[in-house]
Design a protein around this motif. Structure first.
Motif, PDB file in Angstrom:
ATOM      1  N   LEU A   1      -5.196  -1.271   3.042  1.00 58.45           N
ATOM      2  CA  LEU A   1      -6.249  -0.359   2.605  1.00 58.45           C
ATOM      3  C   LEU A   1      -7.279  -1.137   1.805  1.00 58.45           C
TER       4      LEU A   1
ATOM      5  N   TYR B   1       0.935  -0.965  -5.749  1.00 61.64           N
ATOM      6  CA  TYR B   1      -0.500  -0.732  -5.699  1.00 61.64           C
ATOM      7  C   TYR B   1      -1.087  -0.293  -7.020  1.00 61.64           C
TER       8      TYR B   1
ATOM      9  N   ARG C   1      -2.285   8.129   0.730  1.00 68.26           N
ATOM     10  CA  ARG C   1      -2.239   6.714   1.110  1.00 68.26           C
ATOM     11  C   ARG C   1      -1.501   6.551   2.445  1.00 68.26           C
TER      12      ARG C   1
ATOM     13  N   ASP D   1       0.806  -1.214   0.000  1.00 71.98           N
ATOM     14  CA  ASP D   1       0.000   0.000   0.000  1.00 71.98           C
ATOM     15  C   ASP D   1       0.843   1.269   0.000  1.00 71.98           C
TER      16      ASP D   1
END
Length: 190
Positions: free
Chosen positions: A189, A130, A177, A124
């Motif tokens: 997440l 990601y 993030r 993440d």
């Protein structure tokens, strides 16, 4: 890691589903060869674009190869892109956290986040994990991949097709993030 059966990542290759049938429908269950031909790919990303691609045809890389084949590419990309004012952040792969790799980076990069001060191992927090690897994998024409040579050619072609707008947008979202991860105390997440 890419192989002729598709993209492989033991860390981030997850499908969230309510059951096996739903996972299969979303691409979670696929037949793979027992020993497929594979290559390891190194790529760096920043808000100004992606670095040149480095491919390891035998599918592995140790710290000596990393220092010899990857770090000079990263250094040149950083200097060509930002001049003398930039920071290198790496993930915690063994070849990157090796003492000799860390020493090389500290000596050559203008600023370097060492293994003891980088973010925790989390897909993440890495734009490559990601987003970019997925975008890259979707640009590969998997029907054309029948050998290691065609795999390498398709990965090279796919890197050229990753949109700079996507790279900029994904890198721009990094601080958000980071904040969201702090709110969920390091959990993934959703």
């Amino acid at each position: 890691m890419f192989d002729i059966d598709g993209i492989y990542s033991s860390q981030n290759g997850r499908i969230w589903a309510v059951n096996l049938l739903a996972a299969d429908t979303n691409g979670g269950i696929r037949q793979k060869r027992k020993f497929p031909q594979k290559v390891m790919v190194w790529l760096a990303v920043c808000f100004k674009g992606v670095s040149p691609l480095v491919i390891f045809e035998d599918g592995t890389v140790d710290h000596d190869q990393y220092i010899k084949e990857v770090l000079p590419v990263a250094l040149k990309f950083g200097h060509d892109t930002f001049g003398a004012d930039w920071t290198s952040q790496q993930d915690d792969a063994k070849s990157r956290i090796h003492a000799k790799s860390q020493e090389w980076c500290a000596k050559h990069f203008p600023c370097f986040i060492d293994k003891d001060h980088g973010p925790p191992s989390s897909p993440d927090l890495n734009p490559l994990d990601y987003c970019i690897w997925d975008k890259l994998a979707h640009q590969v024409n998997w029907d054309a991949v029948t050998s290691k040579t065609t795999l390498i050619n398709e990965v090279k072609r796919a890197v050229r097709k990753v949109s700079l707008n996507v790279v900029f947008e994904i890198c721009s979202s990094w601080t958000n993030r980071l904040y969201r991860l702090s709110q969920v105390k390091g959990s993934y997440l959703r």
